[in-house]
Enzyme design. Sequence first.
Site, PDB file in Angstrom:
ATOM      1  N   HIS A 299     -32.973 -33.606  41.578  1.00 46.06           N
ATOM      2  CA  HIS A 299     -31.629 -33.949  42.049  1.00 46.06           C
ATOM      3  C   HIS A 299     -30.661 -33.697  40.908  1.00 46.06           C
ATOM      4  O   HIS A 299     -30.799 -34.267  39.822  1.00 46.06           O
ATOM      5  CB  HIS A 299     -31.537 -35.414  42.496  1.00 46.06           C
ATOM      6  CG  HIS A 299     -30.166 -35.787  42.980  1.00 46.06           C
ATOM      7  ND1 HIS A 299     -29.788 -35.663  44.303  1.00 46.06           N
ATOM      8  CD2 HIS A 299     -29.067 -36.241  42.316  1.00 46.06           C
ATOM      9  CE1 HIS A 299     -28.535 -36.053  44.440  1.00 46.06           C
ATOM     10  NE2 HIS A 299     -28.061 -36.398  43.248  1.00 46.06           N
ATOM     11  N   CYS A 300     -29.684 -32.838  41.135  1.00 50.23           N
ATOM     12  CA  CYS A 300     -28.730 -32.453  40.090  1.00 50.23           C
ATOM     13  C   CYS A 300     -27.443 -33.248  40.259  1.00 50.23           C
ATOM     14  O   CYS A 300     -26.737 -33.094  41.251  1.00 50.23           O
ATOM     15  CB  CYS A 300     -28.443 -30.953  40.162  1.00 50.23           C
ATOM     16  SG  CYS A 300     -27.311 -30.378  38.883  1.00 50.23           S
ATOM     17  N   GLY A 301     -27.159 -34.106  39.271  1.00 47.20           N
ATOM     18  CA  GLY A 301     -25.934 -34.888  39.324  1.00 47.20           C
ATOM     19  C   GLY A 301     -24.697 -34.033  39.221  1.00 47.20           C
ATOM     20  O   GLY A 301     -23.653 -34.354  39.811  1.00 47.20           O
TER      21      GLY A 301
ATOM     22  N   ASN B 120     -24.199 -32.923  42.586  1.00 45.42           N
ATOM     23  CA  ASN B 120     -24.226 -34.006  43.560  1.00 45.42           C
ATOM     24  C   ASN B 120     -25.066 -33.604  44.766  1.00 45.42           C
ATOM     25  O   ASN B 120     -24.704 -33.885  45.924  1.00 45.42           O
ATOM     26  CB  ASN B 120     -22.800 -34.377  43.994  1.00 45.42           C
ATOM     27  CG  ASN B 120     -22.744 -35.703  44.752  1.00 45.42           C
ATOM     28  OD1 ASN B 120     -23.590 -36.566  44.566  1.00 45.42           O
ATOM     29  ND2 ASN B 120     -21.764 -35.842  45.623  1.00 45.42           N
TER      30      ASN B 120
END
Length: 351
Positions: free
Chosen positions: A189-191, A194
């Site tokens: 999951h890439c912040g 998002n």
Amino acid sequence: MGVQWVLVCHGLATLVVVVSFLCGQWPIFRGTPIQSLHYFLTFGAYDYFLRCVGYVFGNKGTNFVYSVEHACCDRPNPVLQILYLGIIGGVYYSIVTSSFSYIPGYYLSEVHIYTSFLAVGVGILLFVLTSFSDPGTVTPENVSEFLSAYPYDYIIYSEKECSTCKFLKPARSKHCSICNRCVARFDHHCGWMNNCIGEKNTRYFMAFLLWHFLLCIYGTIAIGLVLAGRLKELRIVYILTVYYGIDDSIRSLAPHVVQTFKWQDYISWQRKLNEAKASAAALKASINGLNSEPKPAESKWRAFFRRSPLQDAEVVAKRNVYDKGFFHNVWEIILPLSTRRSFFRAKLKSS
């Protein structure tokens, strides 16, 4: 000349921080300040911050920090997306205001004004595609097709039900606790996006990383050519060579430019360099003369690049069914299985 030294020190400090953050856990840096800085950047700084907050504000302050961390890191939010756009916009604005007035120049034509805008635009487009595209969400309606596309190897992945979605998880999928969905061929999951990075948008994410790498190289070279062009247009090298009465070349001018900064430091550096060369030659001669001495300890550099003994060991594990070779793996990223005709044929059969 103070500004130049500030820029040099800033560049060196940035390099040390980046290397420490990305590579500080490597064996070669074990027991070095790089490893200590890596620990401080990845864990220590935040830990000390929490201690300070707790000391000043008590448990309420610490709990508030934890709530902010939970909202920013454990739930979907656009904070890092906004930060990315701010960084890109701010950097490009600073380049426009500081460098575009020198384009066209001696080495750069006017076309680079438009290509730079296009390059930044493509980067933002890839950012948008990665952020808002479906990463490959697994649903009760398409789970059977993903199960066919990604079979179990019964080594790493075996039949297992997702405790949240209540259906069999396809191999290489994972339930993302932040987005609250199962994602096929889940990567992370890439912040910054998002969004999850999975089967369907890994191609956009990899293109985003590659494009920004090339964008950094392009920007560095372009700004370097702007500076070189200004030196050429203002005839700085020629003026200095005339002033010092030497040949019109960078090489002959270099010692005098260093003298401009601080001649004694240059002389000291040259003396230390000569002493180091002499010491190295003496050490090499003494080692060659002592063949009976035990072999010196292997350097960390050699140990890092040495062939792993595990590579010579007998292979006891089964073949990795997901490793189809470099080109096939890359092609699977570019053209995900769920976008191919075989996937849709399987979907039609299941229906």
